[in-house]
Design an enzyme around this catalytic site. Structure first.
Site, short mmCIF file in Angstrom:
data_model
loop_
_atom_site.label_atom_id
_atom_site.label_comp_id
_atom_site.label_asym_id
_atom_site.label_seq_id
_atom_site.Cartn_x
_atom_site.Cartn_y
_atom_site.Cartn_z
N TYR A 193 -12.96 -15.93 -4.02
CA TYR A 193 -12.55 -14.93 -4.99
C TYR A 193 -11.30 -14.19 -4.47
O TYR A 193 -11.24 -13.81 -3.31
CB TYR A 193 -13.69 -13.92 -5.18
CG TYR A 193 -13.36 -12.81 -6.12
CD1 TYR A 193 -13.30 -13.04 -7.48
CD2 TYR A 193 -13.10 -11.53 -5.64
CE1 TYR A 193 -12.99 -12.01 -8.36
CE2 TYR A 193 -12.80 -10.50 -6.51
CZ TYR A 193 -12.75 -10.75 -7.86
OH TYR A 193 -12.44 -9.73 -8.72
N ARG A 242 -1.29 -6.47 -0.60
CA ARG A 242 -2.60 -6.92 -0.15
C ARG A 242 -2.52 -8.41 0.15
O ARG A 242 -1.95 -9.17 -0.63
CB ARG A 242 -3.63 -6.65 -1.25
CG ARG A 242 -5.05 -6.95 -0.83
CD ARG A 242 -6.03 -6.69 -1.98
NE ARG A 242 -6.35 -7.92 -2.67
CZ ARG A 242 -7.49 -8.13 -3.36
NH1 ARG A 242 -8.38 -7.16 -3.45
NH2 ARG A 242 -7.71 -9.27 -3.96
N ARG A 259 -11.79 4.66 -2.77
CA ARG A 259 -11.43 3.54 -3.67
C ARG A 259 -12.03 3.70 -5.07
O ARG A 259 -12.08 2.76 -5.83
CB ARG A 259 -11.92 2.22 -3.06
CG ARG A 259 -11.07 1.71 -1.94
CD ARG A 259 -9.76 1.14 -2.40
NE ARG A 259 -9.90 -0.14 -3.06
CZ ARG A 259 -9.07 -0.59 -4.01
NH1 ARG A 259 -8.08 0.15 -4.43
NH2 ARG A 259 -9.26 -1.78 -4.53
N GLU A 302 -15.05 1.12 -4.57
CA GLU A 302 -14.71 0.68 -5.93
C GLU A 302 -15.95 0.54 -6.81
O GLU A 302 -15.85 0.58 -8.03
CB GLU A 302 -13.88 -0.61 -5.93
CG GLU A 302 -14.61 -1.83 -5.45
CD GLU A 302 -13.74 -3.09 -5.44
OE1 GLU A 302 -12.57 -3.00 -5.06
OE2 GLU A 302 -14.26 -4.15 -5.81
N ASP A 358 -8.82 -6.95 1.59
CA ASP A 358 -10.11 -6.64 0.98
C ASP A 358 -11.18 -7.58 1.54
O ASP A 358 -11.12 -8.80 1.34
CB ASP A 358 -9.98 -6.83 -0.54
CG ASP A 358 -11.19 -6.31 -1.30
OD1 ASP A 358 -12.20 -5.99 -0.65
OD2 ASP A 358 -11.11 -6.22 -2.55
N TRP A 391 -20.17 -11.51 -2.40
CA TRP A 391 -18.95 -12.27 -2.68
C TRP A 391 -17.72 -11.38 -2.60
O TRP A 391 -16.65 -11.77 -2.89
CB TRP A 391 -19.03 -12.94 -4.03
CG TRP A 391 -19.26 -11.99 -5.15
CD1 TRP A 391 -20.45 -11.51 -5.60
CD2 TRP A 391 -18.26 -11.39 -5.97
NE1 TRP A 391 -20.26 -10.64 -6.63
CE2 TRP A 391 -18.92 -10.55 -6.90
CE3 TRP A 391 -16.86 -11.48 -6.02
CZ2 TRP A 391 -18.24 -9.79 -7.85
CZ3 TRP A 391 -16.19 -10.72 -6.98
CH2 TRP A 391 -16.88 -9.89 -7.87
N HIS A 425 -14.26 -7.44 0.64
CA HIS A 425 -15.15 -7.66 -0.51
C HIS A 425 -16.63 -7.73 -0.14
O HIS A 425 -17.36 -8.59 -0.61
CB HIS A 425 -14.72 -8.91 -1.29
CG HIS A 425 -14.66 -8.65 -2.76
ND1 HIS A 425 -15.71 -8.88 -3.60
CD2 HIS A 425 -13.69 -8.11 -3.52
CE1 HIS A 425 -15.39 -8.52 -4.82
NE2 HIS A 425 -14.16 -8.04 -4.81
N GLU A 476 -3.59 0.88 -6.30
CA GLU A 476 -3.62 -0.57 -6.54
C GLU A 476 -3.03 -0.83 -7.94
O GLU A 476 -3.34 -0.14 -8.89
CB GLU A 476 -5.07 -1.07 -6.49
CG GLU A 476 -5.22 -2.56 -6.73
CD GLU A 476 -6.69 -2.99 -6.69
OE1 GLU A 476 -7.58 -2.12 -6.79
OE2 GLU A 476 -6.94 -4.20 -6.57
N GLU A 511 -10.43 -2.95 3.30
CA GLU A 511 -11.26 -2.47 2.19
C GLU A 511 -12.63 -3.14 2.17
O GLU A 511 -12.73 -4.34 2.46
CB GLU A 511 -10.51 -2.79 0.89
CG GLU A 511 -11.27 -2.44 -0.36
CD GLU A 511 -10.59 -3.00 -1.60
OE1 GLU A 511 -9.40 -3.40 -1.52
OE2 GLU A 511 -11.25 -3.05 -2.64
#
Ligand code: KDG
Ligand code: MG
Length: 412
Positions: free
Chosen positions: A159, A147, A293, A272, A220, A412, A222, A349, A246
């Site tokens: 982040y 990643r 995820r 996720e 990602d 975020w 996010h 992951e 992602e």
């Protein structure tokens, strides 16, 4: 086989973890992960106040019935606190069943469908040279998929960037061990989507030029983009052949992915923060995602995760189970067993836990040639050293958050 004891153990070796330990009248023990990053005590309380009293005296062999009872009887369904609590019970019961049968969990789920699980690690850097070093370190550690997260010119802290975390926290905190930072208040970071969209394709171009076309690369987003921004990013990353993009948009607006799909063939992974198969149902049926995820810990355990993946298989959607360090070694083991057994495994992951965490949770998984394997110990293959766990009491920790340049709070 009756549950005689149910203990909720909160420990904070490198970060906070919540573990449920069940003991039966036949002397078998089972572990379940109930860690909810930054909200650990809410789950620990839900478990000890509402679930433990229901478990003691019940039949440990009735996994499906216990799951349905905890899900349906409470009336107030779903949500991360409830589902992490139910997940811990479910994992612990599977652990007990495996130990009673003398078999690793993956055997109870139908046996291995592959030699091991291809896993990706998190390379990151504020600037390209650091990012390249991080990619090389991961390749040296055996990762075969990576990643890529990068700093963005003009932004101070994002982040997911390890080196920035070390700078900010005196070289001690590593992003991979401690995404929820210990402290009384959350850390504020900054964000600018236009700057990010302008910068990121160049980062992937540089990584491909340096490391070649073959290595699977992931990214990602996010939840930070609007649908049309996500569509633009997916399109602009197509030349770099991502394995997945992602969380390109906030997960609660599922319609958004239709627009993204209309514009890009970059594969999409999401979920996720999803808690049940219901969160995935329409996305899978409408083929709006390519990878699930979900995490065993936040999806209610092994039982519903396996069902979700069997449903996803009808649509050729594969697994991409969430595996940051906030999934404890118990949760990681449980989803490794699921990943080994299902046919539609995609990618796992894998962020390494810290050394103290590995002392508290004695694990039997292996990591060889880029493949994870949960091992062949009966049950999940993880034991909790309660003396070690007792050395590390809970420490308050919060995930960071974002504000735009004008002060607006942003995803975020
Ligand atoms: O608790 C939040 C983290 O688990 C999450 O931010 C990590 O996005 C993440 C990932 O993909 O591992
Ligand atoms: Mg993520």
């Amino acid at each position: 086989m009756i549950i005689e004891k149910a203990e909720v153990i909160v420990t904070s070796p490198d970060r906070n973890f919540v573990t449920l330990k069940l003991t039966t009248d036949e002397g078998h023990t089972g572990l379940g992960d109930a860690t909810l990053n930054g909200r650990e005590l809410a789950v620990a309380t839900y478990l000890s106040e509402h679930i433990v009293p229901l478990l003691v005296g019940s039949d440990a062999s009735r996994i499906e019935d216990t799951w349905q009872f905890l899900y349906r009887s409470s009336y107030w369904r779903r949500g991360p606190v409830t589902m992490a609590s139910i997940a811990a019970v479910d994992m612990a019961l599977w652990d007990i069943k495996g130990k009673a049968a003398g078999m690793p969990l993956y055997q109870l789920l139908g046996g291995a469908s592959r030699r091991g699980l291809t896993a990706y690690g998190h390379a990151s850097g504020k600037e390209l040279p650091e990012l390249f070093d991080s990619v090389r370190e991961h390749l040296d550690e055996g990762y075969r998929a990576i990643r890529i997260q990068s700093g963005v010119p003009g932004l101070k802290a994002i982040y997911g960037i390890a080196s920035q975390s070390a700078d900010t926290f005196g070289g001690e905190a590593r992003y991979d061990h401690e995404p929820a930072r210990r402290g009384e208040k959350p850390v504020e970071e900054d964000w600018d989507t236009r700057a990010y969209l302008k910068h990121l394709p160049g980062v992937f171009e540089a990584v491909r030029n340096e490391f070649g076309p073959d290595i699977p690369l992931l990214h990602d987003g996010h939840h930070r983009m609007t649908p049309i921004q996500a569509a633009k990013l997916g399109k602009s990353l197509e030349p770099y052949d991502l394995f997945w993009l992602e969380d390109c948009t906030p997960a609660e607006n599922q319609e958004a992915l239709k627009l993204v799909r209309q514009h890009t063939t970059t594969p999409l992974a999401i979920g996720e923060i999803f808690n049940t198969v219901w969160d995935f149902k329409d996305l899978i049926r409408d083929q709006l995602i390519d990878y699930v995820r979900g995490a065993v810990t936040h999806m209610g355990g092994v039982t519903p995760l396996k069902k979700t993946m069997d449903y996803a298989a009808l649509y050729q959607v594969k697994s991409g189970f969430h595996g940051p360090t906030d999934i404890s070694p118990v949760g990681m083991a449980a989803q490794m067993h699921v990943g080994l057994a299902i046919h539609n495994f995609g990618m796992q992951e894998y962020m390494r836990h810290g050394a103290k965490t590995d002392e508290v949770f004695r694990q039997s998984f292996t990591w060889t040639d880029g493949l994870l394997h949960p091992g062949d110990q009966p049950g999940l293959g993880v034991e909790l050293d309660q003396d070690e766990a007792g050395k590390y009491p809970y420490e308050r920790a919060y995930l960071p958050y974002n504000r735009l340049a004008d002060g607006t709070v942003h995803d975020w």
